[in-house]
Write an enzyme that holds these catalytic residues in place. Structure first.
Site, PDB file in Angstrom:
ATOM      1  N   GLU A  87       0.806  -1.217   0.000  1.00 56.77           N
ATOM      2  CA  GLU A  87       0.000   0.000   0.000  1.00 56.77           C
ATOM      3  C   GLU A  87       0.841   1.270   0.000  1.00 56.77           C
ATOM      4  OE1 GLU A  87       0.804  -1.617   3.969  1.00 56.77           O
ATOM      5  OE2 GLU A  87      -0.329  -2.408   2.296  1.00 56.77           O
ATOM      6  N   ASP A 128      23.446  18.163 -30.143  1.00 56.56           N
ATOM      7  CA  ASP A 128      24.128  19.031 -31.095  1.00 56.56           C
ATOM      8  C   ASP A 128      25.503  19.351 -30.509  1.00 56.56           C
ATOM      9  OD1 ASP A 128      24.696  20.629 -33.211  1.00 56.56           O
ATOM     10  OD2 ASP A 128      23.222  22.181 -32.754  1.00 56.56           O
ATOM     11  N   ASP A 148      18.293  22.893 -28.389  1.00 60.17           N
ATOM     12  CA  ASP A 148      17.747  24.187 -27.969  1.00 60.17           C
ATOM     13  C   ASP A 148      17.208  25.004 -29.132  1.00 60.17           C
ATOM     14  OD1 ASP A 148      20.067  24.831 -29.263  1.00 60.17           O
ATOM     15  OD2 ASP A 148      20.905  26.061 -27.654  1.00 60.17           O
ATOM     16  N   ASP A 161      15.356  21.314 -33.427  1.00 67.20           N
ATOM     17  CA  ASP A 161      15.483  20.214 -32.475  1.00 67.20           C
ATOM     18  C   ASP A 161      14.139  19.736 -31.934  1.00 67.20           C
ATOM     19  OD1 ASP A 161      18.309  20.189 -32.558  1.00 67.20           O
ATOM     20  OD2 ASP A 161      18.380  21.891 -31.193  1.00 67.20           O
ATOM     21  N   ASN A 173       6.552 -14.190   3.956  1.00 66.19           N
ATOM     22  CA  ASN A 173       5.591 -14.276   5.059  1.00 66.19           C
ATOM     23  C   ASN A 173       4.416 -15.174   4.708  1.00 66.19           C
ATOM     24  OD1 ASN A 173       6.699 -12.893   7.148  1.00 66.19           O
ATOM     25  ND2 ASN A 173       5.306 -11.155   7.077  1.00 66.19           N
ATOM     26  N   ASN A 182       2.243  -5.555   9.703  1.00 62.33           N
ATOM     27  CA  ASN A 182       2.386  -4.976   8.367  1.00 62.33           C
ATOM     28  C   ASN A 182       2.465  -3.451   8.422  1.00 62.33           C
ATOM     29  OD1 ASN A 182       2.468  -5.490   5.466  1.00 62.33           O
ATOM     30  ND2 ASN A 182       0.487  -4.450   5.400  1.00 62.33           N
ATOM     31  N   ASP A 197       5.644  -1.176   7.226  1.00 62.08           N
ATOM     32  CA  ASP A 197       5.514  -0.081   6.261  1.00 62.08           C
ATOM     33  C   ASP A 197       6.182   1.189   6.767  1.00 62.08           C
ATOM     34  OD1 ASP A 197       4.184  -1.511   4.318  1.00 62.08           O
ATOM     35  OD2 ASP A 197       2.199  -1.046   5.108  1.00 62.08           O
TER      36      ASP A 197
END
Length: 879
Positions: free
Chosen positions: A318, A360, A622, A626, A690, A715, A719
């Site tokens: 989650e 370039d 630039d 391009d 697990n 859990n 987390d």
């Protein structure tokens, strides 16, 4: 912006549905736009309450308040409530919400509250991370200003002003030239050789000419010759136009509004989706198995159901959306400190995965400080007349002045008071010539400046020492030889030519660029940067191959490449790209470092050819030429002083045009990706292990190995231990080469590492069942408490084992934030069975001798995990 909108159309309305959606938008806009297109200038001024001197500043401010900023819907940062919704709108949160609802309706309120808390914490953390990231990104993007030129009137008269595009309002007069984006929907009032690229809207490969004349009586809005639309761009020519629609009222805005919220999936998102589907498939299988095994062995189907729900929650990563957005946000902020502005967060991963950089040479390999070194006739003798002609050409043109024009003007020494401009013929990339017509010394003269090979084709005479001679084909090789001598010294050379024209003519076009007299050359130097050799070596060391794609000639380009250490075995020219099939070009692109004399479409084809071979391609540019390649690359990179269309097409903006800055950005992109992969590997292997343990315990134990509420609490704590992963360090070895999503590697890692943790879970089961005699339902609380502690500590320990391919603590240390988070969670886990809260979860205090065994189990697990990891890295690598 425009690329995304059209991609959204194709994503949401594939095939004929796309055509239908576009046609609906066109039909809705056609009547209004055609009416505007048929107005005379006077009628248009009256309708928009404007004039030929533009709006006053006060009137513009009032209209800005009325119409709002000139932005389409998907450009604006989402509102806080939209981002709050996005914090919870993902598959994992939806699954957890369903599980919480089922638990509540089934009477297991404690589990429902814990699952609900997990959803709430995950969603809020993601919201705060993304909100902070979007606000920071908005501030960073404000540093990259895209502007337009407007005519505004005040007490001193009407003047040109540079303003941000977002401040444009209906009724404004705008001036357009090569390199400009069309800043809104506009009606042309005057135009000179104006060509607009609108392929992203119409699919037309070539720019179309726009004029201020009356449009044809039929056709779509995009075919109206005197209208131009937001998001397209000027490739050549100049124009003055009136803004008729801004923001969501524009043609593009109406399309974008109907598609708000939809984005096409990027490669990064596709990778995340693949991982999510992998985990959901495992969860579906494991949850059903756990439910039936427990129901059949314990004969308590209600308890089995709730335990299966807890298992489903345990397998759900989650925190994945939050970890992902947090890591990307931190990466974007870190890059901003290193002079890289991230316009699109997901492009960071592509930046790190890039294994080919196309660029370039001007300003990246060179100093971007062009200096006019020579002005000479065709035999390289200094000729002030050549300088004067070149100066007039650069001074009087109104298009985008490039570095060579600026170098000519910076040279000075030429007076323009005695010259009057009559007309100009703007530059374009097919002719590669720019011309002006001036009256000077009672003579009307067309002066052209451009690529020598282009001017040679339109010259019929040559001037030398005041004498004009026929340009005989026999002397053309000698001219080319003189030119090559200049270019071989590293000079960028432009030719200058002219012809006298009738004094009664005032309007000229590119058809007049014929029968010219070649006068000479202007030669420029743009020396290589001192840092270029170092930067190229560093990029090569990190697995990035640099290829040079330039419109310049091959001789100068090869000299510059040689000076900075690029080995050039062959040069592929634009004509070679033109002649090659897609397959042939892909072969050429693999083997070639230098491409020269390229047009914009050639650059785009080379980029696409490299991508077709599985490369992650970055393109750095630039200029106007391009923009197509920037759009086609996996990651488009531009600079702050680039033309508008280049900045808008790019994913990343460099505040300093230097490959060393780029190298830093590449490493940051890899660090970001590395931390996301860490979480995925930790979560998948630990959760799978697990659940593998749960399956065995469910089959053989006379009671549940852990209560659902305990599994959920474990859990949740696990987390929390991983929330600091976005701040973690990444080993130098991991940063050494590009990394891409490999779902098979993640699956393989999970299947190998998960069972390793299960082995020591089973050791814990044996210890509790046979040594500490927690083997009856009366002693199940002791058994469950012990596995809760051992399971939490082993899961948290694996964070440090998996985060590096080295030996943790000895060869590689986690960031202090991650170390503190994991130690805190481990301390809470050990203390919990001794607290009143632990007792409310069904836990009991553990005997001290258990902790001696626990230390041995954890040490053995750490050693085993390290051995398996070492074997895994040797066999499969460490992505």
């Amino acid at each position: 912006m425009l690329r995304e909108t059209l991609a959204e159309l194709r994503h949401r309305f594939p095939g004929t549905a796309l055509k239908s959606q576009v046609e609906q938008v066109q039909k809705a806009a056609a009547t209004e736009l055609r009416e505007v297109a048929n107005y005379s200038p006077e009628e248009l001024f009256a309708k928009e309450a404007s004039s030929s001197t533009g709006l006053s500043s006060d009137a513009a401010d009032e209209r800005l308040r009325t119409h709002g900023p000139n932005q389409v819907s998907h450009e604006r940062p989402p509102s806080w409530y939209v981002q709050l919704w996005h914090g919870f709108a993902n598959a994992f949160s939806a699954l957890l919400a369903v599980l919480a609802t089922v638990s509540w309706l089934s009477g297991d309120h404690e589990s429902a509250l814990i699952i609900g808390a997990m959803v709430l914490i995950s969603g809020l953390l993601r919201f705060f991370q993304e909100r902070r990231a979007s606000l920071a990104a908005q501030k960073l993007q404000e540093m990259v200003r895209v502007t337009c030129t407007v005519v505004r009137s005040d007490t001193t008269g009407h003047q040109d002003h540079e303003i941000p595009i977002r401040d444009l309002v209906p009724g404004d007069l705008v001036k357009l030239s090569a390199g400009d984006m069309i800043p809104a929907d506009v009606r042309l009032l005057s135009a000179k050789d104006l060509f607009v690229a609108q392929s992203a809207l119409t699919g037309e490969a070539l720019p179309v000419e726009k004029t201020c004349g009356q449009p044809a009586p039929t056709g779509t809005p995009l075919e109206l010759c005197n209208l131009a639309f937001l998001g397209t761009n000027v490739t050549s020519g100049t124009a003055t136009a009136m803004v008729i629609n801004t923001g969501e009222a524009t043609y593009l805005g109406k399309v974008a509004e109907s598609l708000a919220g939809q984005r096409p999936p990027t490669s990064f998102e596709i990778g995340i989706r693949g991982v999510s589907l992998l985990l959901l498939r495992f969860m579906a299988v494991m949850t059903v198995l756990v439910f039936f095994i427990n129901g059949l062995t314990k004969h308590d189907w209600k308890e089995a159901f709730f335990f299966a729900l807890a298992v489903a929650v345990g397998l759900t990563p989650e925190m994945l959306p939050m970890i992902m957005s947090g890591t990307l946000a931190i990466g974007a902020l870190s890059l901003s400190k290193k002079k890289v502005i991230v316009k699109r967060l997901n492009s960071i991963q592509n930046f790190g995965a890039m294994d080919v950089l196309c660029t370039d040479k001007t300003g990246t390999l060179t100093q971007d400080k062009v200096v006019l070194e020579k002005y000479c006739n065709v035999v390289q003798e200094e000729d002030p007349g050549v300088l004067e002609m070149a100066f007039f050409n650069s001074f009087f043109q109104t298009g985008l002045k490039n570095l060579l024009d600026k170098a000519v003007l910076a040279h000075g020494g030429i007076h323009t008071e005695h010259a009057v401009k009559i007309d100009e013929i703007p530059f374009d990339f097919s002719r590669r010539i720019m011309s002006v017509v001036v009256d000077v010394d009672s003579r009307r003269r067309l002066i052209a400046k451009g690529a020598p090979e282009a001017l040679f084709k339109v010259c019929t005479h040559v001037e030398l020492n005041g004498e004009i001679q026929d340009l005989d084909p026999l002397i053309l090789p000698d001219l080319i030889e003189e030119l090559d001598q200049l270019q071989s010294q590293g000079f960028r050379v432009l030719a200058v030519a002219y012809k006298d024209v009738p004094g009664d003519r005032a309007v000229f076009s590119k058809q007049d660029e014929q029968d010219l007299v070649l006068r000479g050359y202007v030669a420029f130097l743009d020396p290589p940067k001192a840092s270029s050799r170092e930067a190229l070596a560093a990029l090569g060391k990190h697995g990035v191959t640099v290829k040079v794609l330039t419109g310049d000639n091959d001789i100068v380009s090869k000299k510059i490449c040689s000076d900075v250490g690029l080995q050039i075995d062959r040069v592929v020219l634009g004509r070679d790209v033109e002649a090659a099939s897609d397959a042939e070009l892909a072969d050429l692109a693999e083997k070639t470092v230098l491409f020269a004399r390229l047009s914009p479409s050639h650059k785009e084809r080379v980029v696409m050819a490299l991508r077709s071979r599985g490369h992650v391609v970055g393109f750095m540019g630039d200029g106007i030429n391009d923009a197509p390649a920037l759009r086609s690359a996996d990651v488009g990179i531009s600079v702050d002083n680039a033309v508008d269309i280049a900045k808008e097409s790019a994913d990343l903006i460099l505040l300093e045009k230097d490959l060393l800055v780029l190298e830093v950005g590449v490493l940051e992109g890899r660090r970001v990706f590395g931390n996301i992969i860490k979480y995925i590997k930790m979560g998948t292997s630990s959760n799978f292990g697990n659940m593998f343990s749960v399956l065995g315990a469910s089959a053989f134990l006379p009671f549940l190995p852990m209560l659902p509420i305990q599994l959920l609490t474990q859990n949740l704590l696990y987390d929390f231990s991983q929330l600091a992963i976005p701040f973690d360090r990444v080993d130098d070895e991991y940063l050494a080469k590009p990394r891409q999503w490999k779902i098979d590697d993640i699956r393989r890692f999970m299947l190998w590492f998960g069972p390793v943790s299960s082995i020591f879970d089973y050791v814990t089961f044996y210890l509790m069942f046979f040594v500490l005699k927690a083997n009856t339902p009366a002693h199940q609380s002791l058994f469950q408490s012990a596995w809760f502690v051992e399971g939490l500590l082993s899961q948290t320990l694996i964070v440090h084992m998996i985060r590096t391919r080295k030996i943790p603590l000895l060869q590689s240390n986690a960031a202090p934030a991650l170390t503190l988070a994991t130690l805190s969670v481990m301390a809470i886990g050990v203390a919990l069975p001794f607290t009143p809260f632990g007792r409310s979860l069904g836990m009991v205090a553990l005997p001290l001798r258990f902790f001696g065994w626990l230390v041995l189990i954890l040490l053995a697990y750490a050693v085993s995990a390290q051995l398996v990891k070492t074997w895994f890295v040797k066999k499969y690598g460490y992505n």
